[in-house]
Design a protein around this motif. Structure first.
Motif, PDB file in Angstrom:
ATOM      1  N   LEU A  77      12.374  -3.334  19.465  1.00 32.97           N
ATOM      2  CA  LEU A  77      13.289  -3.907  18.473  1.00 32.97           C
ATOM      3  C   LEU A  77      12.537  -4.542  17.298  1.00 32.97           C
ATOM      4  N   GLU A  78      11.376  -5.100  17.592  1.00 31.56           N
ATOM      5  CA  GLU A  78      10.571  -5.653  16.499  1.00 31.56           C
ATOM      6  C   GLU A  78      10.208  -4.545  15.505  1.00 31.56           C
ATOM      7  N   GLN A  79       9.864  -3.383  16.038  1.00 29.35           N
ATOM      8  CA  GLN A  79       9.532  -2.254  15.166  1.00 29.35           C
ATOM      9  C   GLN A  79      10.776  -1.730  14.450  1.00 29.35           C
ATOM     10  N   VAL A  80      11.897  -1.769  15.147  1.00 25.47           N
ATOM     11  CA  VAL A  80      13.171  -1.410  14.525  1.00 25.47           C
ATOM     12  C   VAL A  80      13.410  -2.308  13.302  1.00 25.47           C
ATOM     13  N   GLY A  81      13.059  -3.582  13.447  1.00 26.84           N
ATOM     14  CA  GLY A  81      13.208  -4.522  12.339  1.00 26.84           C
ATOM     15  C   GLY A  81      12.286  -4.203  11.178  1.00 26.84           C
ATOM     16  N   ARG A  82      11.084  -3.793  11.493  1.00 27.94           N
ATOM     17  CA  ARG A  82      10.125  -3.453  10.433  1.00 27.94           C
ATOM     18  C   ARG A  82      10.603  -2.255   9.608  1.00 27.94           C
ATOM     19  N   HIS A  83      11.275  -1.330  10.280  1.00 27.14           N
ATOM     20  CA  HIS A  83      11.653  -0.100   9.588  1.00 27.14           C
ATOM     21  C   HIS A  83      13.128  -0.053   9.247  1.00 27.14           C
ATOM     22  N   LEU A  84      13.869  -1.097   9.578  1.00 24.73           N
ATOM     23  CA  LEU A  84      15.311  -1.155   9.335  1.00 24.73           C
ATOM     24  C   LEU A  84      15.999   0.070   9.941  1.00 24.73           C
ATOM     25  N   SER A  85      15.556   0.444  11.146  1.00 28.79           N
ATOM     26  CA  SER A  85      16.072   1.663  11.774  1.00 28.79           C
ATOM     27  C   SER A  85      17.401   1.373  12.458  1.00 28.79           C
ATOM     28  N   ASN A  86      18.420   2.093  12.066  1.00 26.47           N
ATOM     29  CA  ASN A  86      19.699   1.905  12.743  1.00 26.47           C
ATOM     30  C   ASN A  86      19.881   2.953  13.836  1.00 26.47           C
ATOM     31  N   SER A  87      20.453   2.497  14.955  1.00 26.86           N
ATOM     32  CA  SER A  87      20.758   3.376  16.094  1.00 26.86           C
ATOM     33  C   SER A  87      21.582   2.541  17.052  1.00 26.86           C
TER      34      SER A  87
END
Lengths: 375, 411
Positions: A77-87
């Motif tokens: 999730l931290e990486q999701v935050g870095r890339h603003l990845s939605n899923s």
């Protein structure tokens, strides 16, 4: 547990970073937004994530997951935050699977968790009713009628609502009784799902439940007794969101520092101005603090720590504060270019506020932190 | 499974000690402490004034202080992890941990605390010659010599490297002239470790040397500085043809800045830990002094928010100290986070003291008299203002983070 990542965790973090940078970064988010994507994410990328096991990271092995714990999910999730990845990683995995695991019967867990871990089942929690997170004020009703329950009420900010196939609807069987949770199919008669497009380019939704009838076994666990499981789920969800906000804040900050090292005004690199340097240095310090509380809170979930509510509110409150400051400073320090849609920094500001608000903002969690601290 | 369980029962090669050895060490330590730690030393020291610091003419608040120090020093346990060759305890990490646990078990206080132990010793172990270690470390272990640190000068505070105290080469010794300021406890110290200028020709960081000399000589004069808190922990120190033997030059001549930086890092770690000495929760105390509303919340919402923010930051800072320690232990090096300790810890301590005033109200504003506990609260509050000035100001710390960690250019 030592506040440090082991090698396996560092590998997971690195592989998530690599995948998301390639498949689900800010350019993809912009493309989804501009193409008017209904779901707000790329279903094919989600299937790849599930294929890598991400949807089952925190789900126990006996229910088809990896049993790797929330610390692992938090790193992703931290990486999701870095890339603003939605899923659906937050709506379906972090929140819905956790609630089913905390509240469901053995049979319900068998029914839902393997399907969530495989990425096929998409569920989303329908909790909030007013402008603010206030779980104790839920008024949606569930009336018992023979072998069924009949649900009526309205919900907002249901994450990924347009693509969710089932909702976990929080309601009261008795108006002054405890909370209950029902699994309601998205196509149930009497249920209206209104897609709402949010400032972060994600899709949430408002639900209108107008005498929606579900069978008695749609009730998760026992009637009126969902309170403690819901509270624990919300603690876990807020820690997960704090992990996302950590990645988001760190990325926005790092991009800003690069800008300070490049941009010239008055014949000088603007990063040489002490007025900017000290603000950047203070923000750096805040980010280091943020990193510590997120890791501590993630580990506390996996250890079954008694003080999870305190750590969850500490983590969410701190990360709301830091994300607000980091995203505001990012735009301010980028100057005019930071105000343009063409530049990516604005996306971080927009996602930050939605993630901050979701399941309780700074004000909610600082108040709770104080209350749990006895004052 | 069995094979995995075995190593913990047999010799752990990396430590050279077996578990049963450690258990035996624990039993012996416990017995020895029981027999040798005076009852009066089984209570926490009450504030800085109650800590035994040793020296030629030690300040003794209780006769058992010296007895306790002497007994511990005999085993090297005033400094448990220093090598036995220099009088230390020679304990490894596991043994030192056991000693600390056993001392804690009976609430035994530390027998000796001094700048010799916390500052000069580590620098000598790192930079001193064998002869220098043999001469200076054992008296530190035994608490016989009390040291002070000669760093800041009237015109070299934040800009420490511009110091001007001169040391002129006289063959086997230096003649020292100049002035130091903010010398902690110089009026009570026996020796000084001092930064002096041996060369003026290069850049300001070059030509600085690190020397040790006896304060008990005609060329040294000390004048205490009275602070806003009423106490005088610092002094002005004047050198008028003071003498330092060359054998007491540490490291190479002109390379003292390296040692100074090493010690500053050390000092910053010490000062930053002030902020983490947590006591009872401020919020809970405020409920006593201000009152609570019907729902149990602190009656004043503004104060409540200020306290909650402070307590949140204090908690998160404590986890950050723990995380950096754990990362270092796991061999991941001293992360960039360590650069924030001095800045954040001292600002946090100032916030705590300000809130303490707000929570205690009138009781915190007293200056003297029993009813105000001698003005302890107001004096602590005043003293805390110096935390973000001494050992490198907050502004200097932010400059360091900007340049060294974030890579932002010089002005």
């Amino acid at each position: 547990m030592a506040l440090v990542l082991n090698e396996e965790q560092i590998m997971l973090k690195d592989s998530a970073a690599g995948f998301l940078a390639e498949k689900a970064g800010v350019p993809q988010l912009r493309a989804l937004r501009d193409s008017g994507s209904e779901a707000g994410y790329d279903a094919a990328v989600w299937q790849e994530m599930a294929g890598m096991g991400w949807a089952g990271i925190a789900i126990p092995e006996e229910f088809g997951g990896l049993g790797y714990g929330y610390t692992g999910l938090g790193l992703v999730l931290e990486q999701v935050g870095r890339h603003l990845s939605n899923s659906p990683l937050e709506s379906s995995v972090l929140v819905a699977a956790t609630l089913i695991n905390e509240l469901g019967t053995e049979a319900q867990k068998q029914q839902w968790l393997p399907a969530i871990a495989g990425g096929e089942a998409l569920l989303s929690l329908a909790l909030q009713e007013g402008p603010h997170h206030a779980p104790e004020q839920v008024t949606t009703s569930a009336r018992r009628e023979g072998d069924s329950y009949v649900l009526s009420g309205s919900k907002v900010l249901v994450l990924d609502a347009p693509s969710a196939r089932h909702f976990l609807v929080v309601a009261r069987v008795e108006a002054d009784g405890g909370l209950s949770v029902f699994v309601v199919p998205a196509d149930a008669a009497g249920l209206t799902v209104e897609r709402r497009s949010m400032v972060d380019s994600r899709a949430a939704g408002a639900l209108q439940l107008d005498n929606v009838t579900v069978p008695a076994d749609a009730l998760l666990g026992a009637a009126g007794e969902a309170g403690p499981a819901l509270e624990r789920t919300l603690d876990i969800a807020n820690i997960g969101l704090a992990a996302e906000l950590l990645g988001l804040s760190a990325e926005a900050f790092e991009r800003t520092v690069v800008y300070l090292q490049e941009r010239k005004q008055f014949g000088r690199i603007i990063g040489s101005f002490q007025g900017l340097q000290h603000r950047a240095a203070e923000l750096f310090a805040e980010l280091e603090l943020a990193r510590s509380i997120v890791l501590k809170a993630l580990q506390a979930i996996d250890e079954g720590a008694d003080n999870l509510p305190q750590l969850a509110s500490a983590a969410k409150a701190k990360l709301c504060e830091v994300a607000q400051r980091a995203s505001n400073e990012a735009v301010q320090m980028h100057g005019g270019i930071g105000m343009t849609d063409e530049h990516e920094i604005g996306f971080f500001l927009k996602r930050a506020r939605v993630a901050q608000h979701t399941f309780g903002d700074y004000n909610y969690h600082l108040d709770r932190f104080a209350r749990l601290g006895g004052f | 499974m069995l094979a995995e369980a075995l190593p913990s029962l047999t010799t752990d090669i990396t430590r050279g000690a077996t578990v049963s050895d450690l258990e035996q060490f624990r039993a012996e330590t416990r017995a020895w402490l029981e027999e040798n730690c005076p009852q009066s030393m089984r209570t926490p020291a009450r504030g800085f004034e109650d800590i035994y610091t040793g020296g030629r003419t030690p300040e003794i608040k209780h006769p058992d202080q010296k007895l306790w120090c002497d007994r511990m020093a005999e085993r090297g346990w005033t400094v448990p992890t220093w090598p036995a060759a220099y009088g230390g305890g020679g304990l490894d990490k596991e043994e030192a941990k056991i000693l600390a646990q056993e001392m804690q078990r009976i609430s035994a206080r530390r027998p000796l605390d001094s700048f010799g132990i916390s500052m000069l010793g580590p620098a000598l172990l790192q930079f001193g010659t064998e002869e220098q270690k043999k001469e200076h470390l054992p008296p530190i272990v035994r608490g016989e010599i009390r040291w002070c640190q000669g760093y800041s000068e009237p015109n070299a505070g934040s800009d420490l490297a511009s110091l001007q105290t001169r040391a002129d080469d006289q063959g086997d010794h230096y003649i020292i002239n100049g002035q130091k300021i903010w010398t902690s406890y110089a009026d009570k110290a026996d020796w000084i470790f001092c930064l002096v200028r041996t060369d003026n020709s290069g850049s300001k960081h070059e030509g600085i040397s690190f020397v040790l000399f006896d304060m008990d000589q005609p060329g040294v004069t000390v004048k205490p500085i009275k602070l806003i808190s009423g106490s005088s922990p610092f002094c002005e120190t004047f050198f008028d043809d003071a003498k330092a033997l060359k054998k007491n030059l540490i490291g190479e001549e002109g390379k003292g800045w390296t040692i100074a930086k090493y010690l500053l890092t050390h000092e910053r770690e010490m000062i930053s830990s002030f902020g983490t000495m947590s006591r009872e929760s401020l919020g809970q105390r405020a409920v006593q002094t201000v009152g609570a509303d019907a729902s149990g919340r602190l009656a004043n919402g503004v104060l409540r928010q200020n306290i909650a923010q402070y307590q949140l930051d204090a908690l998160v800072f404590a986890y950050t100290m723990a995380r950096v320690g754990d990362e270092a232990k796991a061999g991941q090096g001293l992360g960039a986070a360590s650069s924030i300790f001095k800045y954040y810890g001292t600002e946090l301590n100032k916030r705590r003291n300000e809130l303490n005033l707000a929570v205690q109200g009138e009781a915190a504003l007293g200056w003297e008299g029993e009813v105000y506990d001698g003005g302890q609260l107001s004096r602590d509050w005043l003293r805390s203002k110096g935390n973000s000035i001494e050992g490198g100001t907050t502004e200097v710390q932010l400059n360091i983070i900007s340049k060294r960690v974030l890579g932002l250019p010089d002005a």
